[in-house]
Design a protein around this motif. Structure first.
Motif, PDB file in Angstrom:
ATOM      1  N   GLY A 137       0.819  -1.208   0.000  1.00  0.00           N
ATOM      2  CA  GLY A 137       0.000   0.000   0.000  1.00  0.00           C
ATOM      3  C   GLY A 137       0.853   1.257   0.000  1.00  0.00           C
ATOM      4  N   THR A 138       0.268   2.345   0.443  1.00  0.00           N
ATOM      5  CA  THR A 138       0.983   3.629   0.447  1.00  0.00           C
ATOM      6  C   THR A 138       1.934   3.752   1.615  1.00  0.00           C
ATOM      7  OG1 THR A 138      -0.905   4.620   1.597  1.00  0.00           O
ATOM      8  CG2 THR A 138      -0.843   4.804  -0.804  1.00  0.00           C
ATOM      9  N   ARG A 139       1.647   3.075   2.716  1.00  0.00           N
ATOM     10  CA  ARG A 139       2.545   3.143   3.875  1.00  0.00           C
ATOM     11  C   ARG A 139       3.062   1.740   4.189  1.00  0.00           C
ATOM     12  NH1 ARG A 139      -0.124   1.668   8.548  1.00  0.00           N
ATOM     13  NH2 ARG A 139      -2.386   1.396   8.377  1.00  0.00           N
ATOM     14  N   LYS A 140       4.341   1.612   4.302  1.00  0.00           N
ATOM     15  CA  LYS A 140       4.949   0.316   4.530  1.00  0.00           C
ATOM     16  C   LYS A 140       5.084   0.046   6.028  1.00  0.00           C
ATOM     17  CE  LYS A 140       7.513  -0.110   0.201  1.00  0.00           C
ATOM     18  NZ  LYS A 140       8.804  -0.422  -0.423  1.00  0.00           N
ATOM     19  N   SER A 141       4.449  -1.039   6.464  1.00  0.00           N
ATOM     20  CA  SER A 141       4.544  -1.468   7.858  1.00  0.00           C
ATOM     21  C   SER A 141       5.733  -2.409   7.985  1.00  0.00           C
ATOM     22  CB  SER A 141       3.243  -2.178   8.269  1.00  0.00           C
ATOM     23  OG  SER A 141       3.375  -2.734   9.554  1.00  0.00           O
ATOM     24  N   LEU A 142       6.788  -1.948   8.655  1.00  0.00           N
ATOM     25  CA  LEU A 142       8.028  -2.716   8.738  1.00  0.00           C
ATOM     26  C   LEU A 142       8.095  -3.509  10.035  1.00  0.00           C
ATOM     27  CD1 LEU A 142      10.643  -0.098   7.448  1.00  0.00           C
ATOM     28  CD2 LEU A 142       9.497  -1.881   6.142  1.00  0.00           C
ATOM     29  N   ASP A 172      -1.120  -7.892  10.762  1.00  0.00           N
ATOM     30  CA  ASP A 172      -1.027  -6.770   9.809  1.00  0.00           C
ATOM     31  C   ASP A 172      -1.840  -7.042   8.547  1.00  0.00           C
ATOM     32  OD1 ASP A 172       0.688  -5.560  11.589  1.00  0.00           O
ATOM     33  OD2 ASP A 172       2.512  -6.160  10.536  1.00  0.00           O
ATOM     34  N   LEU A 173      -1.847  -8.304   8.118  1.00  0.00           N
ATOM     35  CA  LEU A 173      -2.507  -8.662   6.864  1.00  0.00           C
ATOM     36  C   LEU A 173      -4.025  -8.548   6.971  1.00  0.00           C
ATOM     37  CD1 LEU A 173      -2.100  -9.827   3.976  1.00  0.00           C
ATOM     38  CD2 LEU A 173      -2.318 -12.101   4.980  1.00  0.00           C
ATOM     39  N   VAL A 174      -4.602  -9.074   8.044  1.00  0.00           N
ATOM     40  CA  VAL A 174      -6.058  -9.104   8.147  1.00  0.00           C
ATOM     41  C   VAL A 174      -6.644  -7.701   8.267  1.00  0.00           C
ATOM     42  CG1 VAL A 174      -6.253  -9.324  10.669  1.00  0.00           C
ATOM     43  CG2 VAL A 174      -7.947 -10.421   9.180  1.00  0.00           C
ATOM     44  N   VAL A 175      -5.877  -6.772   8.836  1.00  0.00           N
ATOM     45  CA  VAL A 175      -6.353  -5.391   8.945  1.00  0.00           C
ATOM     46  C   VAL A 175      -6.528  -4.772   7.567  1.00  0.00           C
ATOM     47  CG1 VAL A 175      -5.691  -3.086   9.725  1.00  0.00           C
ATOM     48  CG2 VAL A 175      -5.407  -5.030  11.251  1.00  0.00           C
ATOM     49  N   GLU A 176      -5.694  -5.185   6.609  1.00  0.00           N
ATOM     50  CA  GLU A 176      -5.698  -4.603   5.269  1.00  0.00           C
ATOM     51  C   GLU A 176      -6.518  -5.408   4.267  1.00  0.00           C
ATOM     52  OE1 GLU A 176      -4.201  -1.743   4.456  1.00  0.00           O
ATOM     53  OE2 GLU A 176      -3.466  -1.432   6.493  1.00  0.00           O
ATOM     54  N   PRO A 222       8.985  -5.063   4.749  1.00  0.00           N
ATOM     55  CA  PRO A 222       7.591  -4.644   4.560  1.00  0.00           C
ATOM     56  C   PRO A 222       6.659  -5.849   4.575  1.00  0.00           C
ATOM     57  CG  PRO A 222       8.744  -4.632   2.461  1.00  0.00           C
ATOM     58  CD  PRO A 222       9.781  -4.931   3.520  1.00  0.00           C
ATOM     59  N   LEU A 223       5.362  -5.572   4.564  1.00  0.00           N
ATOM     60  CA  LEU A 223       4.369  -6.651   4.651  1.00  0.00           C
ATOM     61  C   LEU A 223       4.512  -7.643   3.504  1.00  0.00           C
ATOM     62  CD1 LEU A 223       1.848  -7.825   6.024  1.00  0.00           C
ATOM     63  CD2 LEU A 223       0.466  -6.283   4.625  1.00  0.00           C
ATOM     64  N   SER A 224       4.772  -7.155   2.292  1.00  0.00           N
ATOM     65  CA  SER A 224       4.851  -8.057   1.140  1.00  0.00           C
ATOM     66  C   SER A 224       5.959  -9.091   1.300  1.00  0.00           C
ATOM     67  CB  SER A 224       5.078  -7.256  -0.147  1.00  0.00           C
ATOM     68  OG  SER A 224       6.286  -6.503  -0.067  1.00  0.00           O
ATOM     69  N   GLU A 225       7.105  -8.677   1.838  1.00  0.00           N
ATOM     70  CA  GLU A 225       8.217  -9.614   2.004  1.00  0.00           C
ATOM     71  C   GLU A 225       7.958 -10.591   3.141  1.00  0.00           C
ATOM     72  OE1 GLU A 225      10.448 -10.163   0.014  1.00  0.00           O
ATOM     73  OE2 GLU A 225      10.414  -8.395  -1.263  1.00  0.00           O
ATOM     74  N   LEU A 284       7.068 -12.674  14.753  1.00  0.00           N
ATOM     75  CA  LEU A 284       7.116 -12.055  13.427  1.00  0.00           C
ATOM     76  C   LEU A 284       5.998 -12.591  12.540  1.00  0.00           C
ATOM     77  CD1 LEU A 284       8.536 -10.344  11.236  1.00  0.00           C
ATOM     78  CD2 LEU A 284       9.891 -12.379  10.696  1.00  0.00           C
ATOM     79  N   TRP A 285       5.827 -13.933  12.524  1.00  0.00           N
ATOM     80  CA  TRP A 285       4.785 -14.516  11.674  1.00  0.00           C
ATOM     81  C   TRP A 285       3.394 -14.135  12.167  1.00  0.00           C
ATOM     82  CZ3 TRP A 285       7.717 -14.968   7.999  1.00  0.00           C
ATOM     83  CH2 TRP A 285       8.882 -15.735   7.962  1.00  0.00           C
ATOM     84  N   TYR A 286       3.172 -14.193  13.465  1.00  0.00           N
ATOM     85  CA  TYR A 286       1.852 -13.832  13.997  1.00  0.00           C
ATOM     86  C   TYR A 286       1.573 -12.343  13.786  1.00  0.00           C
ATOM     87  CZ  TYR A 286       1.645 -18.421  16.214  1.00  0.00           C
ATOM     88  OH  TYR A 286       1.607 -19.775  16.444  1.00  0.00           O
ATOM     89  N   GLY A 287       2.593 -11.515  13.936  1.00  0.00           N
ATOM     90  CA  GLY A 287       2.423 -10.092  13.667  1.00  0.00           C
ATOM     91  C   GLY A 287       2.097  -9.828  12.211  1.00  0.00           C
ATOM     92  N   THR A 288       2.694 -10.640  11.315  1.00  0.00           N
ATOM     93  CA  THR A 288       2.392 -10.516   9.886  1.00  0.00           C
ATOM     94  C   THR A 288       0.933 -10.848   9.613  1.00  0.00           C
ATOM     95  OG1 THR A 288       4.677 -11.062   9.291  1.00  0.00           O
ATOM     96  CG2 THR A 288       3.000 -11.373   7.593  1.00  0.00           C
ATOM     97  N   LEU A 289       0.420 -11.894  10.252  1.00  0.00           N
ATOM     98  CA  LEU A 289      -0.998 -12.238  10.098  1.00  0.00           C
ATOM     99  C   LEU A 289      -1.887 -11.094  10.589  1.00  0.00           C
ATOM    100  CD1 LEU A 289      -1.063 -15.986  11.244  1.00  0.00           C
ATOM    101  CD2 LEU A 289      -1.139 -15.114   8.910  1.00  0.00           C
TER     102      LEU A 289
END
Length: 581
Positions: A97-102, A172-176, A107-110, A165-170
């Motif tokens: 997206g426009t703001r990268k959550s590191l 971050d993902l569901v919010v978007e 970032p989220l994509s990686e 890290l993995w749980y935080g990624t999940l």
């Protein structure tokens, strides 16, 4: 130029000659430039000889065979292809997206990419990712490798830092989710010029190990054969073979109650003001048809053969006429020795504007007849055994005999074919004079209904058959992608878990479409498996190390050729930043 070794006429010695190719007209010929000398005498001076022949190029360093080894190898092919497909759909920028959550500088994509690749290859829990990373060479777009982090031997062997890290990624993902799905639809629409006309929707269930989340986890009709496990429902919306959205419902929801919510989401979030909603026989009820009419949406649905009293009337009307239209034959059917036919005929509906199509498929008739004969044979054996028990006097009371007969007929769908009676204390069974002929008449026949005036009968059949694409999608979601069983215990984590599987399914469909357009006989599951033969191998030569990539099997080479992937080597990471974590 090249060196050639020739044996002397007496056979005692070999001599080296420097030979070059030259063209004479349209032919290639060879000539000796110089005779160098005896091979055995030149052997000690080989390095100097090669250095002279290479002019300014440095001489190669020769090592003995024991100094060459390959201490490690990792699976690379699926990771390479998954990254290629992710880039081709612009999924990286969409996820960020426009703001990268590191997190950990990524970032989220990686961070999502390893989860997607894991779903496509060896699906497992977040705890199992560490073992998977040991075997697969998973790198970021910059070439940095994801490494597993282990703890000293305890019950939980993966480091808490990596699990967080993995749980935080999940999380971050569901919010978007809403933003990401909308952006994916817009990207697919622009890339492939998708016309939003036919929308396909189907639903399935997936179960939990343990109690499951409080809001979503409930007991309900289980398609997994796990009635004692709590479950959720997963609905998938597809358009032109692409999954554009998915929904997670509580496990005790009825399929038909989800339609209105999905249609409203298509209007509000995707801006689809009018579409033709295609659903199976159990999805779009009369109430849902009325709902679709009220919101000015089209529909194309299959009608339930046994629960609708007007179905036999429609079939009788079609059988009495001879103006059937032939439908195009699929690729699988064309490969058979006797090509099965599919025919369709439009018959008058019972309401103004309602169009009804009766479809007869020879392939489906053969399958349904075989299943009916199998059920009849099983029921007949059990009914014969029941008759023997009554004759022997083991069962005497009419209530008990009736209960035993009911159990037999329910268990094998025998009530569709057989009737029974008790005469003078003897049990008799027979082919039912009404239900059995009705079942035979319906074999290979199904009925679809729509109110779309512009659809021809053949187009209606072709559109309805595309529901098979959704069913195959569920086979991937529940087989290849293994969304079940689910071990998460919070509602948002379950939603995120399903979202990861849905995104992986998107990449899988992209690969499937590439294979089909190239007329390959490979399916996407077979392609992913074949790609595992493409490996990254660490080769040690003396004191130096080099990463090499194998070319894999013939099937893997076919997939890489279809995707036009010629550069197979992993990207070189920035110096000093070779790994993540």
């Amino acid at each position: 130029m090249f060196l050639r070794s020739v044996k002397a006429a007496n056979g005692r010695h070999q001599y080296l000659r420097l030979v070059e190719n030259y063209r004479e007209g349209d032919k290639i010929r060879q000539r000796v430039v110089v005779h160098i000398g005896r091979k055995d005498l030149l052997a000690p001076h080989l390095d100097a000889l090669v250095r002279i022949l290479q002019a300014d190029q440095p001489a190669p360093a020769w090592v003995s065979a024991p100094e060459v080894s390959a201490p490690q190898a990792w699976t690379w092919g699926p990771i390479l292809v998954a990254r290629h497909l992710l880039d081709s759909l612009a999924l990286g920028p969409i996820l960020d997206g426009t703001r990268k959550s590191l997190r950990h500088g990524q970032p989220l994509s990686e961070r999502v990419f390893p989860l997607l690749a894991n779903r496509l290859t060896r699906p497992g829990s977040e705890h199992a990712l560490a073992s998977w990373l040991e075997d697969f060479y998973v790198v970021t777009a910059q070439g940095r490798r994801w490494m597993p982090e282990w703890k000293p031997a305890r019950r939980v062997k993966v480091s808490f830092q990596q699990l967080r890290l993995w749980y935080g990624t999940l999380d971050d993902l569901v919010v978007e989710k809403a933003r990401i799905e909308t952006a994916i639809w817009q990207e697919l629409r622009d890339l492939f010029s998708i016309e939003p006309e036919l929308v396909f929707y189907d639903i399935t269930s997936t179960y939990f190990e343990g109690q499951g989340p409080a809001e979503l986890g409930h007991f309900g009709y289980s398609r997994d054969g796990k009635p004692r496990n709590r479950q959720v429902l997963v609905g998938v919306v597809m358009m032109d073979g692409w999954p554009i959205a998915h929904h997670v419902f509580a496990g005790n929801r009825l399929d038909k109650t989800t339609v209105g919510e999905v249609v409203e989401d298509l209007r509000q979030r995707f801006g689809l003001q009018r579409v033709v909603f295609v659903g199976d026989r159990g999805m779009v009820t009369l109430k849902n048809v009325e709902l679709l009419r009220q919101v000015e949406q089209g529909y194309l649905v299959g009608l339930q053969r046994r629960n609708r009293k007007d179905i036999p009337h429609y079939i009788e009307q079609a059988v009495a006429r001879n103006d059937w239209q032939e439908c195009p034959v699929g690729i699988t059917a064309l490969e058979k020795a006797i090509v099965p036919r599919t025919r369709v005929q439009e018959v008058p509906g019972k309401e103004p504007g309602v169009r009804v199509f009766v479809v007869h498929s020879e392939e489906r008739e053969q399958y349904e007849r075989g299943m009916r004969e199998l059920s009849m044979e099983r029921a007949r054996k059990e009914l014969e055994a029941l008759r023997g028990r009554v004759e022997k006097g083991e069962l005497k009371e009419a209530e008990k005999i009736g209960a035993a007969a009911a159990r037999v007929l329910v268990r094998n769908h025998g009530h569709r074919y057989f009737g029974w009676e008790l005469r003078k204390g003897q049990f008799h069974y027979f082919e039912h004079p009404v239900r059995f002929p009705c079942e035979q008449a319906c074999e290979g026949t199904y009925v679809i209904q729509t109110e779309e005036p512009g659809l021809s009968p053949v187009e209606a059949v072709q559109a309805y058959k595309q529901l098979n694409e959704v069913e195959r999608g569920f086979a991937h979601l529940k087989g290849l992608l293994e969304v079940r069983p689910v071990y998460h215990h919070t509602d948002d984590r379950v939603r995120a878990h399903v979202f990861v599987a849905a995104l992986a399914f998107l990449l899988d469909r992209a690969l499937e479409k590439k294979l089909r357009s190239a007329k390959s006989s490979l399916t996407s599951p077979a392609a992913w498996q074949a790609l595992e033969t493409v490996r990254c191998v660490e080769v040690e030569v003396g004191n130096r190390r080099k990463l090499c990539v194998t070319r894999g099997s013939r099937q893997a080479a076919e997939v890489l050729k279809i995707l036009r992937l010629s550069e197979l080597d992993p990207r070189e990471p920035p110096e000093g930043e070779e790994t993540v974590m």
